[in-house]
Design an enzyme around this catalytic site. Structure first.
Site, mmCIF file in Angstrom:
data_model
loop_
_atom_site.group_PDB
_atom_site.id
_atom_site.type_symbol
_atom_site.label_atom_id
_atom_site.label_comp_id
_atom_site.label_asym_id
_atom_site.label_seq_id
_atom_site.Cartn_x
_atom_site.Cartn_y
_atom_site.Cartn_z
ATOM 1 N N LYS A 9 0.813 -1.219 0.000
ATOM 2 C CA LYS A 9 0.000 0.000 0.000
ATOM 3 C C LYS A 9 0.852 1.277 0.000
ATOM 4 O O LYS A 9 2.057 1.229 0.254
ATOM 5 C CB LYS A 9 -0.924 -0.019 1.216
ATOM 6 C CG LYS A 9 -1.948 -1.145 1.180
ATOM 7 C CD LYS A 9 -2.805 -1.113 2.433
ATOM 8 C CE LYS A 9 -3.839 -2.209 2.452
ATOM 9 N NZ LYS A 9 -4.644 -2.156 3.682
ATOM 10 N N PHE A 57 -15.591 3.434 6.863
ATOM 11 C CA PHE A 57 -14.222 3.750 6.447
ATOM 12 C C PHE A 57 -14.015 3.725 4.934
ATOM 13 O O PHE A 57 -12.928 4.042 4.448
ATOM 14 C CB PHE A 57 -13.224 2.789 7.119
ATOM 15 C CG PHE A 57 -13.449 1.337 6.774
ATOM 16 C CD1 PHE A 57 -12.982 0.792 5.587
ATOM 17 C CD2 PHE A 57 -14.134 0.505 7.657
ATOM 18 C CE1 PHE A 57 -13.181 -0.544 5.275
ATOM 19 C CE2 PHE A 57 -14.338 -0.841 7.361
ATOM 20 C CZ PHE A 57 -13.864 -1.362 6.164
ATOM 21 N N ARG A 85 -1.150 -15.018 4.172
ATOM 22 C CA ARG A 85 -1.949 -14.445 5.267
ATOM 23 C C ARG A 85 -1.200 -14.572 6.597
ATOM 24 O O ARG A 85 -1.233 -13.671 7.428
ATOM 25 C CB ARG A 85 -3.313 -15.139 5.378
ATOM 26 C CG ARG A 85 -4.242 -14.959 4.204
ATOM 27 C CD ARG A 85 -4.658 -13.541 3.952
ATOM 28 N NE ARG A 85 -5.407 -12.989 5.064
ATOM 29 C CZ ARG A 85 -5.790 -11.729 5.151
ATOM 30 N NH1 ARG A 85 -5.488 -10.877 4.194
ATOM 31 N NH2 ARG A 85 -6.465 -11.295 6.187
ATOM 32 N N THR A 91 -5.088 -7.809 10.435
ATOM 33 C CA THR A 91 -5.350 -6.496 9.848
ATOM 34 C C THR A 91 -4.869 -5.356 10.733
ATOM 35 O O THR A 91 -4.269 -4.398 10.254
ATOM 36 C CB THR A 91 -6.860 -6.341 9.557
ATOM 37 O OG1 THR A 91 -7.263 -7.404 8.688
ATOM 38 C CG2 THR A 91 -7.161 -5.011 8.902
ATOM 39 N N ARG A 102 2.808 -6.988 9.148
ATOM 40 C CA ARG A 102 2.045 -5.937 9.827
ATOM 41 C C ARG A 102 2.479 -5.762 11.281
ATOM 42 O O ARG A 102 2.474 -4.648 11.800
ATOM 43 C CB ARG A 102 0.552 -6.232 9.741
ATOM 44 C CG ARG A 102 -0.018 -6.023 8.350
ATOM 45 C CD ARG A 102 -1.477 -6.374 8.318
ATOM 46 N NE ARG A 102 -2.091 -6.086 7.033
ATOM 47 C CZ ARG A 102 -3.159 -6.716 6.576
ATOM 48 N NH1 ARG A 102 -3.733 -7.678 7.304
ATOM 49 N NH2 ARG A 102 -3.673 -6.395 5.404
ATOM 50 N N ASN A 112 -1.601 -0.172 7.370
ATOM 51 C CA ASN A 112 -1.079 -1.499 7.715
ATOM 52 C C ASN A 112 -0.219 -2.115 6.617
ATOM 53 O O ASN A 112 -0.013 -3.307 6.578
ATOM 54 C CB ASN A 112 -2.213 -2.440 8.144
ATOM 55 C CG ASN A 112 -3.215 -2.713 7.050
ATOM 56 O OD1 ASN A 112 -3.030 -2.313 5.897
ATOM 57 N ND2 ASN A 112 -4.289 -3.396 7.405
ATOM 58 N N HIS A 115 -1.979 -5.438 1.577
ATOM 59 C CA HIS A 115 -3.246 -6.160 1.424
ATOM 60 C C HIS A 115 -2.909 -7.543 0.898
ATOM 61 O O HIS A 115 -2.031 -7.697 0.050
ATOM 62 C CB HIS A 115 -4.155 -5.449 0.408
ATOM 63 C CG HIS A 115 -5.269 -6.333 -0.080
ATOM 64 N ND1 HIS A 115 -6.452 -6.487 0.600
ATOM 65 C CD2 HIS A 115 -5.350 -7.145 -1.173
ATOM 66 C CE1 HIS A 115 -7.224 -7.343 -0.060
ATOM 67 N NE2 HIS A 115 -6.575 -7.756 -1.138
#
Length: 149
Positions: A9, A57, A85, A91, A102, A112, A115
């Site tokens: 991100k 959000f 994952r 998250t 993260r 964070n 994705h």
């Protein structure tokens, strides 16, 4: 081999974390088969996050993800969705395991750093949304015989 979609991100791009994040993914045995640095068009962001349209959000998320470049990628490997994952972490970075991406690099739920698709079905949908088939390159690496039975 299973594939999954990952997106580094804007917050991670701005903090120069791309190399470290990719290194962690590759060290876990996942193979990069597609990647691009891009500014996300509004329509793509809205379609990608369409499941969140009714959440409070949503607007901030779309603004954030379209505000600066992201690094979109497809990785391949045995149980790629579950493996990714696990190394990404929860998250919320404050709840993510230390040692996860993260847990070590994320700052807040909204910042964070990465994705990752949450299921094989989501991975397929997201890969098809972000990449054309000709942008993906499957290949055998000599290390594969050491990683997979």
């Amino acid at each position: 081999m299973e594939r999954t979609f990952l997106m580094i991100k804007p917050d991670a791009i701005q903090r120069n974390l791309v190399g470290e994040i990719i290194s962690r993914i590759e060290r876990k045995g996942l193979k990069l088969v597609g990647a691009k640095l891009m500014t996300v068009p509004q329509a793509l962001a809205e379609e990608h996050y369409s499941e969140h349209t009714d959440k409070p959000f949503y607007g901030k998320l779309i603004s954030f993800i379209t505000s600066a470049p992201v690094f979109a990628m497809v990785v391949e490997g045995e149980d790629a969705v579950d493996v990714s994952r696990h190394i990404i972490g929860k998250t919320n970075p404050s709840e993510a395991t230390p040692g996860s991406i993260r847990g070590d690099l994320g700052l807040t739920v909204g910042r964070n750093v990465i994705h990752g698709s949450d299921s094989v079905e989501s991975a397929q949908r997201e890969i098809n949304l972000w990449f054309k088939e000709e942008e993906l390159s499957s290949y055998e690496a000599p290390r594969d015989t050491w990683l997979y039975e």
